[in-house]
Motif scaffolding. Sequence first.
Motif, short mmCIF file in Angstrom:
data_model
loop_
_atom_site.label_atom_id
_atom_site.label_comp_id
_atom_site.label_asym_id
_atom_site.label_seq_id
_atom_site.Cartn_x
_atom_site.Cartn_y
_atom_site.Cartn_z
N ILE A 279 15.47 -3.36 -2.58
CA ILE A 279 14.22 -2.07 -2.36
C ILE A 279 15.00 -1.14 -1.30
O ILE A 279 15.36 -1.49 -0.29
CB ILE A 279 13.13 -2.78 -1.90
N VAL A 280 14.68 0.26 -1.61
CA VAL A 280 14.96 1.28 -0.49
C VAL A 280 14.03 2.23 -0.74
O VAL A 280 13.30 2.40 -1.46
CB VAL A 280 16.55 1.84 -1.03
N HIS A 281 14.30 3.22 0.21
CA HIS A 281 13.18 4.23 0.22
C HIS A 281 13.51 5.55 -0.25
O HIS A 281 12.62 6.66 -0.39
CB HIS A 281 12.78 4.46 1.93
N LEU A 307 14.49 1.08 -10.76
CA LEU A 307 13.11 1.28 -10.80
C LEU A 307 12.64 2.38 -9.99
O LEU A 307 12.54 2.07 -8.74
CB LEU A 307 12.45 -0.03 -10.79
N SER A 308 12.43 3.56 -10.54
CA SER A 308 12.29 4.76 -9.74
C SER A 308 11.09 5.70 -10.44
O SER A 308 10.88 5.50 -11.61
CB SER A 308 13.29 5.52 -9.23
N THR A 325 8.02 3.64 -5.99
CA THR A 325 7.47 3.03 -7.37
C THR A 325 7.21 1.68 -7.30
O THR A 325 6.10 1.28 -7.90
CB THR A 325 8.85 3.33 -8.23
N VAL A 326 8.04 0.76 -6.77
CA VAL A 326 7.60 -0.57 -7.05
C VAL A 326 6.13 -1.20 -6.25
O VAL A 326 5.72 -2.18 -6.81
CB VAL A 326 8.90 -1.45 -6.37
N SER A 327 5.95 -0.36 -5.31
CA SER A 327 4.53 -0.49 -4.57
C SER A 327 3.45 -0.40 -5.40
O SER A 327 2.38 -0.66 -5.03
CB SER A 327 4.63 0.00 -3.26
N LYS A 358 3.07 -4.62 1.53
CA LYS A 358 2.12 -4.86 0.07
C LYS A 358 3.29 -5.64 -0.96
O LYS A 358 2.66 -6.64 -1.36
CB LYS A 358 1.41 -3.43 -0.70
N VAL A 359 4.39 -5.10 -0.95
CA VAL A 359 5.38 -5.77 -1.71
C VAL A 359 5.78 -7.02 -1.23
O VAL A 359 5.90 -8.14 -1.94
CB VAL A 359 6.61 -4.60 -2.06
N ILE A 360 6.01 -6.89 -0.03
CA ILE A 360 6.48 -8.23 0.77
C ILE A 360 5.46 -9.21 0.63
O ILE A 360 5.78 -10.60 0.53
CB ILE A 360 7.04 -8.18 2.25
N ASN A 361 4.05 -9.04 0.77
CA ASN A 361 3.28 -10.12 0.68
C ASN A 361 2.89 -10.50 -0.74
O ASN A 361 2.23 -11.44 -1.01
CB ASN A 361 1.83 -9.42 1.24
N TYR A 362 3.44 -9.83 -1.75
CA TYR A 362 2.95 -9.96 -3.11
C TYR A 362 4.00 -11.12 -3.67
O TYR A 362 3.81 -12.13 -3.98
CB TYR A 362 3.10 -8.74 -4.05
N PHE A 363 5.39 -10.83 -3.36
CA PHE A 363 6.49 -11.72 -4.02
C PHE A 363 6.54 -13.03 -2.96
O PHE A 363 6.45 -12.93 -1.95
CB PHE A 363 7.71 -10.99 -3.89
#
Length: 963
Positions: A279-281, A307-308, A325-327, A358-363
């Motif tokens: 994941i990058v910004h 994925l972008s 995108t991933v979020s 959000k992403v860190i807490n999901y996976f």
Amino acid sequence: MNQQQLIQKIENSLYKGFIDQNKPVSSQFKPKLLTNKHHESVLSTLLQELKTCKTFYFSVAFITEGGLATLKTMLYDLKQKGIKGRILTSTFLNFNQPKMFKELLKLDNVEVRLTGEKGFHAKGYIFEHKNYYSLIVGSSNLTDSALKANYEWNVFLTSMENGEIINHFKNQFENAWDVAIPLTEEWIADYKQIHELQPFVKSASLNALELDTKYLTNSLSDALSIKPNKMQSVALDQLKELRATGAKKGLIISATGTGKTYLSAFDVRNFAPQKMLFIVHREQILKKAMQDYRKILGGYDDDFGILSGNSKNVNAKYLFATIQTVSKDNYLQQFAKDQFDYILIDEVHKAGADSYLKVINYFTPKFLLGMTATPERTDNFNIYELFDYNIAYEIRLQAALEEDMLCPFHYFGVLDYEKDGELINEAAELRKLVSEERVRHIIEKINYYGYSGDRVKGLMFCSQKDETYELSAALNLAGLKTIALTGDSSQEEREVAIRKLETGELQYILTVDIFNEGIDIPFLNQIVMLRQTQSSIIFIQQLGRGLRIHDSKEFVTIIDFIGNYKNNYLIPIALSGDQSMNKDNVRRKTVNTDYISGVSTINFEEIAKKRIFDAINNTNLSTMKILKDAYTEVKNRLGKIPSLNNFIEQNSLDPEVIIGYSDNYYNFLLKMKEDIPTLNDYEQSVLTMVSKEFLNGKRIHEIILIESLLEDEYLPKADYIQKLRDFGTYVDEETIKSVETIFSLQFFVQNDIKKYGFKPIIEIDNRNYKFNEEVQESIRDSNFRRYIEDIIKCAYIKNEKYDKAKALTLYEKYSRRDACRLLNWPHDDSSTIYGYRAKYNTCPIFVTYHKKDEIETSQAYGDEFISPELFRWFTRNRLTLDSNEVKTILSYKESGMKIYLFTKKDDGEGSDFYYLGEVDIAEDSARNELMPDGKGKELPVVTMNLVLEQPVQYDIYHYLVEE
């Protein structure tokens, strides 16, 4: 010093150098070997000689742009003083590059000629001073490696004008100079044609030259399989060890340009996940990361996907996603929580944002890796906590330079445009920032300091959007090819501009707010900073844009335009990485820049350096905000309330700064709003005394006694003396008595006695030392005891820089009060010392070198250095040679009195002075003189010359004497 004294000193130095090494002589003139080892480089000596010379002559076969860059600031300063010199060089082996010769032509105060002498391989540097010559001759050509990094052998000698050796060298130089041809544009054009037809052969003969191994290895790198570098190998082992403990998260802190992406790819290869998410910004970084991973991991093209906003390859084994995108829910929900075995987050210092959380807490991956060059944050979000405080590996700028992992840099702090005595500052209007005069000034500086490579590929950081656009337009009108990019520029515009910069269609990109981080432009060879330094983090991010290694450059030039900015003090902090907020440390890092490793250098034009000193003097480095930010950073990193010692371990605040702000650490923690066990008033008083008096480590004797009494209730005096001897420090009855008067509080003035609790904390009972009853009771409490033990640890670390064999250490800083204590005075008489005081068979002299302009004429003493080892000193006014006070001082040898000299540059340095050593009074130098009283009359005063035991260290001497 007069001619005869100079001759005597040089004679003594030659005796020491060639007959008896044990002869005690002045270090200023003694012959020495310069090897670039042990903190004394050829470059530092060369700069020292240039700074004080009347003219200079260099005879060197080989010169590189990097070697020339190390001298450009000094040569510019010499030009301002009207000092000129000559350089004789050659075309031997076609080593010298045509572009280097063009750089030589930029030096207005240096005449250059080319010898036709066959096999010319000379390496010598001659400096003409006021009354003598100095010479460096040996193995070092004028290359950055030979001057600063390579293991060289060069002899440094000093000679009078009639010395045979110096005349032999001068005659050789003049003979070669007379038949050499001048360097001109026309000659360079002809040489360029010849050079291109007969390129320098890279062969085994290179071993005879001081060339870097990169000349041999660069061409081979593409043919070799990619393997982890030294840093990456260590980091990979530590990641493996971390996971072996059961850890599911880890943090990598690695300076920009050190290969974090490759490192993570190697670790992914070791981990061998079924699926991975990176994941990058920013999408631009994403594509480059995927390319790098392909090189390391191999496999099929279909294994890699993006994925972008522009690509939705969600089924790839190795998925590279933008956080934007991933979020989003419609993409995030497509994945199972355990879809990815391994997740990596680049630029993880941004992970406090809601999208990342959000992403860190999901996976729920098997392992989560975060990577950043700058984990420090100002929004109080704890990145370390997010990764369970698991720092798998850390390497910052200084260490990365030591490991040759980054492109070397030459930093030049130059003065911004000045008109009518007014410098560019924070409030400068746009018209001043883009005026024709400032544009001309900018162009002059960027041309003078140059770049490495065939053409400039530069990045300019501006202060505001309007300036970025208008300055770009103005530079274009002046003939440069530039473009302005801001946060308003699209991703496509940025990518197009970078491609044009690489191909030469552009020379500079001007920017504000973007390109501080998260962008990879490895071919950059010049960074220009046209804005004040807002933070040390941003400064390093911007400097770091040019630190990636690239075949097109040997170094990157950093040009920092220093205006009249309040934040100038941040520049030495950022360059050195010293976060202590200790003003003296910051000053020293400005004066002495030897802390930069390898061939990199830090150079300040003299006037620009003064602006930094002004900012240091005028800034409070211990405001609540500065201290709280630093405290929070260390606390976040450790995941607990830090100790004072933790600040040292983490290269953060100097504990002395904390104590100066709050008297003791208990008070400081209360100010940080920590919920901590309570100390009673007397415990706080004891803690304050131990903190303020002993934590600085200037005398270890008190600390050893306290530490011993923590172990045993009683300590016999004989055992205490033996402990001091075992530690290796000096021991005498006067010092022991001084320690006792400190603990009995007899030494202190009434205000301190009150602050320290009114009663002795250590008592003497039948030649046994012991804590008083209250302290004995308190140290049984583990909480109070921890505070004391913490101070003891800090004091031992602090004491390491002090000479164990002496009460005072050369070039360390002491207050008048420190001098009273360390010279074993029975009372604190610092308030009555003023400029000096002859008492207890000692006479400390304190001189503020540059007096305030508004000081009374009757107090404006003309104290000054005559030379680095001779100081002209004024007594108080209204004294003559017949005054008892003066007689006492002049009869110091008969009485055995010791005289000590302490000096500071100005009152902005605070209450501490550099200790310059014990002094003698030059024979027959005391004189009755007169000085104005400011009211039309004159007052008597006595002057005398003080002879220092050693000439003042070069960097401190010039710092003190220069306006």
